[in-house]
Write an enzyme that holds these catalytic residues in place. Structure first.
Site, PDB file in Angstrom:
ATOM      1  N   GLU A 154     -43.553 -21.710 -25.127  1.00  0.00           N
ATOM      2  CA  GLU A 154     -42.812 -21.184 -26.439  1.00  0.00           C
ATOM      3  C   GLU A 154     -42.496 -19.839 -26.320  1.00  0.00           C
ATOM      4  O   GLU A 154     -42.816 -18.950 -26.958  1.00  0.00           O
ATOM      5  CB  GLU A 154     -43.703 -21.529 -27.547  1.00  0.00           C
ATOM      6  CG  GLU A 154     -44.213 -22.857 -28.091  1.00  0.00           C
ATOM      7  CD  GLU A 154     -45.110 -23.210 -29.203  1.00  0.00           C
ATOM      8  OE1 GLU A 154     -45.219 -24.054 -29.835  1.00  0.00           O
ATOM      9  OE2 GLU A 154     -45.680 -21.971 -29.558  1.00  0.00           O
ATOM     10  N   GLU A 306     -45.506 -31.219 -27.891  1.00  0.00           N
ATOM     11  CA  GLU A 306     -46.404 -30.798 -28.744  1.00  0.00           C
ATOM     12  C   GLU A 306     -46.047 -31.296 -30.244  1.00  0.00           C
ATOM     13  O   GLU A 306     -44.988 -31.466 -30.747  1.00  0.00           O
ATOM     14  CB  GLU A 306     -46.755 -29.424 -29.013  1.00  0.00           C
ATOM     15  CG  GLU A 306     -47.374 -28.644 -27.705  1.00  0.00           C
ATOM     16  CD  GLU A 306     -47.554 -27.172 -28.172  1.00  0.00           C
ATOM     17  OE1 GLU A 306     -47.593 -26.886 -29.376  1.00  0.00           O
ATOM     18  OE2 GLU A 306     -47.685 -26.303 -27.208  1.00  0.00           O
TER      19      GLU A 306
END
Length: 656
Positions: A154, A306
């Site tokens: 991320e 995710e």
């Protein structure tokens, strides 16, 4: 030829998630593998946040635990997506090398104790990141469990510190070459901001009043590019050892901090993290938007890296998923192109900042509802994977989105802070989603010739090439619909003469854009047949050049709210949801774009992927869907004729 997701899936749907065995005693690992095997988990991601365990002091290496878990997973048929641990440097790095710590716009240092505490421009950070990546690739590149590489996690860090400032100046010199060109692009004649030396240029740090919007825009571009440099440096290292294995890094959904179109070109696999709010009545539509965007960036199958099996821990109030919702949203991702369904994380942590973020195995353990639903989902994904994996989705509609336009339009000196691009984008995508029209996303300079309808919710900034592309698309027979505040600025965030590009004004039949009229929160403007929200514009059409739908009442009475000239439409307000859906559905029908399936009950989504039709009931009541003909339903393994019944949050996958 570059490797792709299919090299890791090998005809399967990957199912699993982030696995953090370093958080647990080794006797737990055997139980983990037993539960994974029962749930048909075939892929886990290792090492995302393990840097301090792998390198407990500078230059030391502790690989023994990773050797053992890699071997254990391989022995049980579970593949490994191995991460470089560079998103969370060990505390010793910041302590010994404070130059690796980022600073915010106010000059505050971001210290260790959380994560993402690294400066993308720090030579020291990059050196340590390269070294640990090199050693991981050398040690595990030939390990039989390894199926894919996961770089960092991320990417989202900005840095306004001194080393970043020097890198920003280098980036600017490469972009502009001369100070005259930079001063022109930044409009530095305004407020006496002209630069006489490169050394005088800083990141947009704390200022007394509004910052230069062109400087802020370039700093966003620079930040995205610097993070991408970090990512590709690690990618290139692992590629030297494993050129046959795909490499990815996980995007956050619709994240403002990186130009994901550019990033996606550098990835073998495009992956995303997706966390809709289970209490949001439009959570499924948000999921569909992110899924459509990610599939379009991937140009095919993509990876859901995710999601949450239950509640997250970062909203004000974090709700669990009702029974069946995790299954529904996971299969929605598969319907919209995902060939990997993964979670953060495998086992819910007992300590640390995310101990209340759910896992595939929650605090309730094997008997908990969360794990029970997980193993049932794993069995279903295994059952359908041979029919689904690699399947593609065809769309006749493209929604245009560009990060540079988003960055420019978000400047603090804009006319209305209520105009938030993700909300506008969501409103337009929602209208198409509720009309059951399958959509791709595209960049405004992409080849659009394969689409019957192109929708532009808002592109405040358009390059000349992008404008030319839209004009060519319409000349070639395509239908174009643009929302308000489109084509206002050029690539330097310089307002175009007339407030909108002259070529677009001609395309839509607009003689003069007199004024923008933003609306207050909750305020509406009456239009013939509907109400507009958020925005309105004072437009004077070219006489006889365009069909119009007028505003009714108020300052804009009789002026056009919607203009149509041939196959080009301009919508100068944001119609209320039902009106926008009706408008776009009508335009789509005129462009010969049909819904996936007619007559769907409210709350039911239909998606075609390859030869399969997915039906997803986002409601809590049982519904019956008419599907003429004979079909085989893959999840239950039964045959259906002419109709299928879906229970609460029910899903059917039909093959004719």
């Amino acid at each position: 030829m570059r490797p792709a997701l299919g090299d890791a899936t090998r005809g399967r749907i990957l199912f699993g998630g982030d696995y953090n065995p370093e958080q647990w005693p080794e006797e737990t690992w055997q139980d983990d593998v037993r539960l994974m095997t029962r749930a048909r988990v075939n892929s886990v991601t290792l090492g995302v946040f393990s840097w301090s365990r792998l390198e407990p002091e500078p230059g030391a290496r502790e690989f023994g635990w990773l050797d053992r878990i890699m071997d254990l997973l391989h022995a049980n048929g579970i593949g490994v997506v191995l991460a470089t641990p560079t998103s969370s440097p060990p505390p010793w790095m910041g302590r010994l090398h404070p130059d690796t710590l980022p600073r915010d716009a106010d000059g505050h240092t971001e210290w260790w104790g959380g994560r993402q505490h690294f400066s993308h421009s720090s030579a020291t950070y990059r050196r340590y990141a390269a070294a640990i990546t090199e050693d991981l690739a050398a040690r595990y590149g030939t390990h039989p469990a390894l199926t894919m590489w996961h770089i960092n996690n991320e990417y989202c860090t900005a840095d306004h510190g001194d080393e970043a400032a020097a890198a920003f100046r280098r980036w600017l010199r490469q972009r502009y070459t001369t100070l005259d060109a930079l001063n022109s692009a930044w409009g530095t004649a305004f407020w006496s901001q002209g630069y006489d030396t490169w050394d005088g240029i800083l990141p947009p740090r704390r200022a007394h009043y509004l910052k230069n919007p062109a400087q802020v825009l370039d700093f966003r571009r620079f930040t995205s590019d610097m993070l991408l440099e970090c990512c590709t440096a690690e990618r290139d290292i692992v590629r030297r050892y494993t050129p046959h294995l795909p490499v990815t890094t996980n995007f956050m959904p619709l994240w403002i901090g990186q130009d994901a179109w550019r990033w996606a070109r550098e990835e073998d696999v495009v992956s995303v993290d997706l966390y809709p709010d289970p209490r949001d009545p439009l959570g499924a539509q948000h999921g569909a938007l992110v899924q459509d965007l990610t599939r379009s960036q991937a140009h095919g199958p993509w990876m859901l890296m995710e999601q949450a099996a239950g509640p997250v821990n970062w909203r004000g109030v974090n709700h669990p998923k009702p029974r069946g919702l995790n299954r529904l949203w996971s299969l929605q991702a598969v319907a919209r192109g995902a060939d990997a369904v993964c979670y953060f994380q495998w086992r819910q942590s007992r300590q640390g900042a995310e101990k209340f973020h759910s896992g595939m195995v929650g605090h309730a353990g094997e008997q908990g509802r969360t794990y029970q639903e997980i193993w049932q989902l794993g069995a279903e994904l295994e059952r359908i994977s041979g029919d689904v994996s690699g399947g593609r989705i065809d769309a006749d509609v493209a929604v245009l989105h560009d990060w540079h336009s988003w960055w420019a339009g978000a400047h603090e000196g804009r006319l209305s802070t209520l105009v938030d691009l993700p909300e506008v984008l969501t409103a337009w995508h929602r209208a198409l989603w509720e009309a059951h029209l399958t959509t791709d996303f595209a960049h405004p300079e992409h080849d659009l010739s394969g689409y019957r309808l192109v929708v532009v919710p808002q592109l405040y900034l358009l390059t000349d090439s992008a404008v030319d592309n839209l004009l060519a698309y319409v000349r070639g027979g395509g239908t174009l619909v643009c929302g308000f505040l489109t084509g206002v600025a050029d690539e330097d965030d310089r307002v175009r003469t007339g407030g909108m590009d002259a070529r677009l004004r001609e395309l839509f039949g607009i003689r003069t854009l007199h004024e923008w009229w933003p609306l207050e929160a909750g305020e509406t403007v009456e239009c013939e047949g509907f109400r507009g929200t958020l925005w309105s514009e004072e437009l004077e059409p070219e006489p006889g050049a365009a069909e119009t739908v007028p505003y009714r009442g108020g300052e804009l009475d009789g002026l056009p709210a919607v203009l149509r000239r041939g196959r080009a439409w301009y919508v100068s307000t944001l119609p209320e949801p039902d009106a926008l859906r009706s408008l776009l559905a009508g335009i789509a029908a005129g462009a010969e774009v049909r819904p996936v399936l007619d007559g769907l009950p409210a709350g039911v989504e239909a998606v075609r992927r390859g030869e399969l039709l997915f039906l997803l009931n986002h409601g809590r009541e049982q519904v019956t869907v008419q599907v003429p003909g004979r079909h085989h339903e893959l999840l239950a393994g039964t045959d259906v004729t002419d109709a299928v019944t879906l229970g609460r949050h029910g899903v059917a996958v039909l093959r004719s």
